[in-house]
Design an enzyme around this catalytic site. Sequence first.
Site, mmCIF file in Angstrom:
data_model
loop_
_atom_site.group_PDB
_atom_site.id
_atom_site.type_symbol
_atom_site.label_atom_id
_atom_site.label_comp_id
_atom_site.label_asym_id
_atom_site.label_seq_id
_atom_site.Cartn_x
_atom_site.Cartn_y
_atom_site.Cartn_z
ATOM 1 N N PHE A 313 0.745 -1.496 0.121
ATOM 2 C CA PHE A 313 0.222 -0.069 0.034
ATOM 3 C C PHE A 313 0.844 1.195 -0.105
ATOM 4 O O PHE A 313 0.364 2.317 -0.513
ATOM 5 C CB PHE A 313 -0.937 -0.008 1.048
ATOM 6 C CG PHE A 313 -1.989 -1.135 1.067
ATOM 7 C CD1 PHE A 313 -2.908 -0.998 0.020
ATOM 8 C CD2 PHE A 313 -2.152 -2.008 2.106
ATOM 9 C CE1 PHE A 313 -3.875 -2.086 -0.118
ATOM 10 C CE2 PHE A 313 -3.021 -3.027 1.863
ATOM 11 C CZ PHE A 313 -3.967 -2.949 0.850
ATOM 12 N N GLU A 421 -5.172 7.215 8.407
ATOM 13 C CA GLU A 421 -5.594 6.489 7.215
ATOM 14 C C GLU A 421 -6.310 5.171 7.595
ATOM 15 O O GLU A 421 -5.841 4.083 7.290
ATOM 16 C CB GLU A 421 -4.490 6.274 5.973
ATOM 17 C CG GLU A 421 -3.247 5.667 6.669
ATOM 18 C CD GLU A 421 -2.179 5.442 5.596
ATOM 19 O OE1 GLU A 421 -2.627 4.967 4.440
ATOM 20 O OE2 GLU A 421 -0.959 5.189 5.971
ATOM 21 N N GLU A 430 -13.243 -0.383 8.255
ATOM 22 C CA GLU A 430 -12.063 -0.879 9.365
ATOM 23 C C GLU A 430 -12.016 0.084 10.560
ATOM 24 O O GLU A 430 -10.960 0.226 11.266
ATOM 25 C CB GLU A 430 -10.840 -0.479 8.295
ATOM 26 C CG GLU A 430 -10.541 -1.337 7.491
ATOM 27 C CD GLU A 430 -9.378 -1.358 6.677
ATOM 28 O OE1 GLU A 430 -8.281 -0.528 7.068
ATOM 29 O OE2 GLU A 430 -9.142 -2.019 5.653
#
Length: 623
Positions: A313, A421, A430
């Site tokens: 990522f 993030e 999440e």
Amino acid sequence: MEGKKSETASCGRDLNYVANIESSLQSISQQGFDFLCVPIVHPRFEREFVLTLPPRPGPLTRSDMCLSSSDWTVFVVGKLSPWINLDSDVPGVRTNSEKAFMEEMKYAVHLSLPAIMMKLKTIKCVNFARCVYQLLNTRMCASIWIQVPMMSPKNCTDYINTVKDEEQAEDTWEWWNIFRSLCDNHKMLGLALEVSKDLPPENELDRWLGEPIKVGILSTDIFLLNKKGYPVLPKAHQVFITKLFKLNIQLVLTGSSRVDKGIHSYKLYLDHLYQLREADNGEDEFCKGYEDYLQCPLQPLMDNLESQTYEVFEKDPVKYSQYQKAIYEALLDRVSQDEAATKISVVMVVGAGRGPLVKASLKAAQDAQRLIRVYAIEKNPNAVVTLRNLQLEEWGNDVTVVSCDMRKWQAPEKADIMVSELLGSFGDNELSPECLDGAQSFLKHDGISIPCSYTSYVVPISSPKLHADLTSTEIKQKGNENFYEMLYVVRLKNVHFLSDVQPCFTFVHPKKDIPTNNERFCCLKFPVTTNSTVHGFAGFFDAVLYNQINISIAPANYSKGMFSWFPVYIPIKNPFYVKNGQDITFNIWRVVTEAKVWYEWAVSTPTVSHVHNIYGQSQWIGL
């Protein structure tokens, strides 16, 4: 040789008859084609099994020894004899067709052909589908390609006589939908789509793109001639064929050459069209192999991510650039030019991982010529090792590394800017809301959260492939149906959106009224403009980082080149049929307890489903 292949369209040549298959293969290869579509048995060689006529003398068809086994396996697609009518109203014809069908299929299996193509001529196809489904449930390795016209021929009298509803009679997708449903969407069943000379409306074209198309069949009659006498496709066909290329679909050229340049000129043009398709970018390279591949979402709050996951990522070329811009703008707004040399802004990166947002913060401060003091808070002790090494080797006293869950940390000072993030593919999946609620206690009353808001989006989709993958998983797990009641992360490709994407849940940070509940309910109504089968829903998100700077995987404002997130697939256990003009009503709940968070969802029109994932019995996210 491989490099050359990547620049040419994979294309077969369809012939109704060949006298010598070996020489025909050599000929089409010289013309640039990759494989040959040819009848398994001579088109005029009808067989009688149920009548009292004497059997026809001689062999059924050509010998298998006219080609090597490797050539049969790679270069030849067999076609079923066109006279076979498995749904005839005449019992003798139907029985005779069944026996001929099995005879040809057994010989095709004997040859180890990679695929067998059969033409669907009518909506009356129940026995045809039954025979194919029987075949698919044997141990045969060949794929079955069902050849379906994109539009119904106006003079198809057999078809019109069997259907009363004129609108349905003209919709050949209905033929295919009935056929594949009878075959239970078997994974070895593919669609060979005959591209029509007159293309249907765009919504019907896009509907075909959600089907498991294996090949697109192009007739030479569709092509026009340019000024130099070369064949070219009309503009609308060029656009559609380019969309097929994006799905890695092969083409088959049928019909005789209508130009002096020969049939090779058609293949040259298709190669040219293939080379003009949009060039691959870093996102395409990253996503290769993940197209329509179902994955369970990450749970970074409950699980510690591995180094490899962080590394993947961190390669995103868009996300961190946008974050850096947002931090830069926030610093300029926070500290005036007059205060730039004396005022220090406290930036807290919560969920710092291996430090990409810390680096973005330091670079933004340097560009903005503002002073900052950074705290990097991370709960994963393994990632903290990386952060402390970076602090020792690069950052020095500019960064303080904190090994702690952000919700439990007792901050020594308040933050001007809080950067995170923690977003998932569905925005809040999440647990960004819960994490940032806990961290908000150390943000100044006028502090800035980056991101400051995010919204999830939903749209109903048709995707036989995704649902078939779940069915396959259910079979492997001996009837475990929990897989239908879970969210999946997936790079959507062979999918058709049935309506416009609509917003679902929105979260804003920092919250002005604390505490507020993060439970949500949303009821969305999606109008449908074409008959379709619904296999579930796709979910997306977009996030406003600061002011007008955002990141998004929602189709309307997608951040091109960003690959940190794939969309989510929200399945429906029992796919349902929806007609043009009907509405799909989708209900979704976000449920929160002290220990976990989960989603529940249901359809209430035009059919009623059960509530999926009730009480988080199949999937939940741990707090």
